[in-house]
Design a protein around this motif. Sequence first.
Motif, mmCIF file in Angstrom:
data_model
loop_
_atom_site.group_PDB
_atom_site.id
_atom_site.type_symbol
_atom_site.label_atom_id
_atom_site.label_comp_id
_atom_site.label_asym_id
_atom_site.label_seq_id
_atom_site.Cartn_x
_atom_site.Cartn_y
_atom_site.Cartn_z
ATOM 1 N N ILE B 44 43.072 3.401 89.917
ATOM 2 C CA ILE B 44 43.844 2.150 89.897
ATOM 3 C C ILE B 44 43.979 1.616 88.473
ATOM 4 O O ILE B 44 45.059 1.184 88.056
ATOM 5 N N ASN B 45 42.867 1.687 87.718
ATOM 6 C CA ASN B 45 42.917 1.213 86.323
ATOM 7 C C ASN B 45 43.880 2.030 85.480
ATOM 8 O O ASN B 45 44.482 1.510 84.535
ATOM 9 N N LEU B 46 44.028 3.302 85.815
ATOM 10 C CA LEU B 46 44.970 4.144 85.061
ATOM 11 C C LEU B 46 46.410 3.743 85.371
ATOM 12 O O LEU B 46 47.253 3.710 84.479
ATOM 13 N N PHE B 47 46.682 3.419 86.636
ATOM 14 C CA PHE B 47 48.027 2.964 86.986
ATOM 15 C C PHE B 47 48.358 1.635 86.298
ATOM 16 O O PHE B 47 49.501 1.348 85.987
ATOM 17 N N LEU B 48 47.293 0.836 86.085
ATOM 18 C CA LEU B 48 47.496 -0.463 85.421
ATOM 19 C C LEU B 48 47.468 -0.344 83.899
ATOM 20 O O LEU B 48 47.654 -1.329 83.189
ATOM 21 N N ASN B 49 47.164 0.852 83.419
ATOM 22 C CA ASN B 49 47.014 1.104 81.977
ATOM 23 C C ASN B 49 45.894 0.269 81.358
ATOM 24 O O ASN B 49 45.910 -0.024 80.175
ATOM 25 N N PHE B 50 44.938 -0.143 82.182
ATOM 26 C CA PHE B 50 43.756 -0.807 81.640
ATOM 27 C C PHE B 50 42.907 0.206 80.893
ATOM 28 O O PHE B 50 42.124 -0.147 80.014
ATOM 29 N N ASP B 54 42.943 10.808 79.608
ATOM 30 C CA ASP B 54 42.773 11.840 78.576
ATOM 31 C C ASP B 54 43.856 12.900 78.711
ATOM 32 O O ASP B 54 44.272 13.503 77.725
ATOM 33 N N SER B 55 44.275 13.102 79.924
ATOM 34 C CA SER B 55 45.442 13.966 80.136
ATOM 35 C C SER B 55 46.101 13.564 81.445
ATOM 36 O O SER B 55 45.500 12.878 82.283
ATOM 37 N N GLY B 56 47.331 13.998 81.602
ATOM 38 C CA GLY B 56 48.074 13.651 82.803
ATOM 39 C C GLY B 56 48.877 12.374 82.615
ATOM 40 O O GLY B 56 48.741 11.690 81.591
ATOM 41 N N THR B 57 49.693 12.101 83.600
ATOM 42 C CA THR B 57 50.594 10.950 83.478
ATOM 43 C C THR B 57 50.615 10.163 84.788
ATOM 44 O O THR B 57 50.546 10.760 85.873
ATOM 45 N N ALA B 58 50.716 8.860 84.639
ATOM 46 C CA ALA B 58 50.861 7.990 85.813
ATOM 47 C C ALA B 58 52.224 7.299 85.722
ATOM 48 O O ALA B 58 52.626 6.840 84.649
ATOM 49 N N TYR B 59 52.925 7.284 86.838
ATOM 50 C CA TYR B 59 54.245 6.643 86.872
ATOM 51 C C TYR B 59 54.242 5.522 87.898
ATOM 52 O O TYR B 59 53.665 5.659 88.986
ATOM 53 N N SER B 66 51.734 4.626 80.322
ATOM 54 C CA SER B 66 51.190 4.551 78.958
ATOM 55 C C SER B 66 52.301 4.358 77.930
ATOM 56 O O SER B 66 52.063 3.834 76.849
ATOM 57 N N GLU B 67 53.518 4.745 78.286
ATOM 58 C CA GLU B 67 54.645 4.505 77.363
ATOM 59 C C GLU B 67 55.241 3.119 77.568
ATOM 60 O O GLU B 67 55.728 2.498 76.636
ATOM 61 N N LYS B 68 55.234 2.653 78.808
ATOM 62 C CA LYS B 68 55.829 1.337 79.119
ATOM 63 C C LYS B 68 54.779 0.477 79.829
ATOM 64 O O LYS B 68 54.930 0.142 81.014
ATOM 65 N N PRO B 69 53.700 0.132 79.120
ATOM 66 C CA PRO B 69 52.608 -0.580 79.803
ATOM 67 C C PRO B 69 53.007 -1.947 80.341
ATOM 68 O O PRO B 69 52.570 -2.343 81.432
ATOM 69 N N VAL B 70 53.822 -2.669 79.591
ATOM 70 C CA VAL B 70 54.182 -4.029 80.014
ATOM 71 C C VAL B 70 55.253 -3.968 81.108
ATOM 72 O O VAL B 70 55.127 -4.626 82.149
ATOM 73 N N GLU B 71 56.257 -3.141 80.879
ATOM 74 C CA GLU B 71 57.365 -3.047 81.846
ATOM 75 C C GLU B 71 56.875 -2.534 83.205
ATOM 76 O O GLU B 71 57.288 -3.039 84.248
ATOM 77 N N SER B 72 55.975 -1.541 83.158
ATOM 78 C CA SER B 72 55.523 -0.964 84.434
ATOM 79 C C SER B 72 54.764 -1.996 85.264
ATOM 80 O O SER B 72 54.835 -1.987 86.498
ATOM 81 N N LYS B 73 54.078 -2.913 84.579
ATOM 82 C CA LYS B 73 53.298 -3.920 85.325
ATOM 83 C C LYS B 73 54.200 -4.939 86.022
ATOM 84 O O LYS B 73 53.752 -5.640 86.935
#
Lengths: 477, 233
Positions: B44-50, B54-59, B66-73
């Motif tokens: 859950i923290n990874l989805f929130l970018n908290f 180390d590898s992989g991507t959450a959308y 990780s590229e759009k931390p504010v927009e995704s929230k």
Amino acid sequence: MMQLLLKNELRLYLRDGVLKAVFITMGILFIVSVVTGYHNFEMQQSQHAEATELSRLQWEQQGDKNPHSAAHYGTYAFRPVSVLTVFEPGIQPFTGVSLFLEAHTQNTARYSELEDRNPLARFGELSPTFIFLYLFPLLIIILGCRNLTSERENGTFRMMLAQGVSAGRLLRAKTAGLWLVTALLYLPFIVIGLIALLFTSPGSDTFFRFAVFTLSWFLYFGVFIHLSIFISARLRSSSVAFLSLLGFWMLSTLLMPRLISNISAEWHPVPNAAEFSIAIREDLERGIDGHNPYNVHTAAIRDSVLAAHGVESPDELPFNLGGYMLQIGEEYEKMVYDYHLARIAGLHDKQIGVYLATSVFSPSTLARQLSMKAAGTDLQADRDFYHAAEAYRLELVRELNEHLKVHAVGDQNFGFTAGYDFYKTNPTFQYDSPPLHFSGSGMASLLALQLIWLIGSFLPINLSSVYRNMQQGGTAS
Amino acid sequence: MLEANSLTKIYSGFTALSDLSLQVNEGEIYCLLGANGAGKSTTINLFLNFIEADSGTAYVNGLNVSEKPVESKKHITYIPENLSLYKNLSGLENLAFFCGLSGMKLDDAALRETLTAAGLQPDAADKKAGQYSKGMRQKVGIALAMARNTKVLLLDEPTSGLDPAASNEFAELLRKMRDQGAAVLMATHDLFRAKETGNKIGIMSNGKLVEEQPTSSLTHQQLERLYLSHLAN
């Protein structure tokens, strides 16, 4: 967004019971400090007026006596007491507000406030400056640290981040919020200060000085605001953050000023009173003594004067040689005193230089210098009064010697007297503290240094590592 | 709506999450089950970018977090185990503030209505949040999700510590939101609630997703056995 965050910050602070309690305590302390300071100021002002009048009366009514005896009888120069001493007493309690003026000697200040006080008074005085220097930064640390770390610890910071607000924006809002609350806490202090000022019908320079005084302290608070936010954002544990900030406060306000003072005194030692007095006496003995006709220099001058007028005895001169010689002696003595006092002043300047150079470690030493300069209670202001009083002393003694020289023609040196009619014509000492620009570049460089501290303490808040630390909400698991 | 592609997170040599891939679609409640330290909260923290992977991507809604931390929230409502509210503010003020942060400006009446819709008693809206029970705080969280109208809910053990009635009420609200098209990822220990509320369950063990099943294919007993078998491993 920023407006919403700020509004929330303010609302949270205002509903915080701890803040209210601390604010009320500080308010009481400030009111007590202003009231007692003002009472002290009024007392000093009335004593000043009374003493000035009495001293002049004593001078004019000292009776018939030789003008040079009158010069030894002496008089006083009193420094006007500024209402700004209510807020910033500066070095005045140590230097005093009066100088005894007499022939041959440049005295230093007499009757300092501290001489009359209980020895415990030396440990510190409750003045607004004391509150601004020590207590206000502590309040800012408590508020800043408590606000940020408690939000991190209870999870509301994470909740804010989860709404899509960047950590950078939140930190900027926290910083602005703490600035705003500090300004709100400071505002009543300014208002009370202005009310106290208005009671004395001050001139525009006093208002200007008060404005610079309040601004300089606000800049100082800003340093603690920035550091509180930065340290609280950087360190995860609230207790470690608080202890770190408390450590900085102790270092800056308590330890460094004393340490720097000792270091500067060690690097640039000032001779003690006995050494100073011996050095002057030795130089005086080597030069012209207007009192001693057998002094080798005096005798040489006497012979040259007699030769210049083509006479063999002082009685034949068209003026009184005693008066003439006393003035020559006075000028030599002044030269000796000026030399030694300039040496001391140079050493004091070097000590202050060390003090300012080491202000990179402590914004408190800087703030205090700035505050004293703004209030006109620093060493430079004291010197200005001293120089004015010395110029007056020299002119008064010159006038007395001239009177003796012109009117005691022939062998009337010790028998000649002057009375009320002459003494009442002697100049009175008039002194107005110089306006603020007198401090000139000194003030500008102090302000510049304080601004450097302010900006320097703000920059770390904007470090990406701090944002990253905050972005993670502080409780990643 | 929510997608994890080979997410790995390592803390000082300890692998908290290993190669996790999952997907939560619109109108779906995905329940993550697992023991403490299995990696549920980390997901859950990874989805929130908290935290950063180390590898992989959450959308989230197609946005790389990780590229759009504010927009995704902006698309997420997050309800942790203990929803944090400002104790000195009322429930209404808290809701207004958090809505405001996400750009929603609702008047008092609309906010009250939302709080009531989320199950909070009307007279509780003006009480200080410091006086709220855990269930009441969670309802403010649901109200926040409703007011923000986000299509993604990240819930980290939201019913833990709630009494059965409050827990049931909460589950009911979740189902309602799911029916309105929300994608819900819920970390929980509550097998019963997961079976009753979720569309899909994922069992995590030692940072890995070891089982993924639609809830409709399992009975309560089967789910319990499956869970315990992975716990034993």
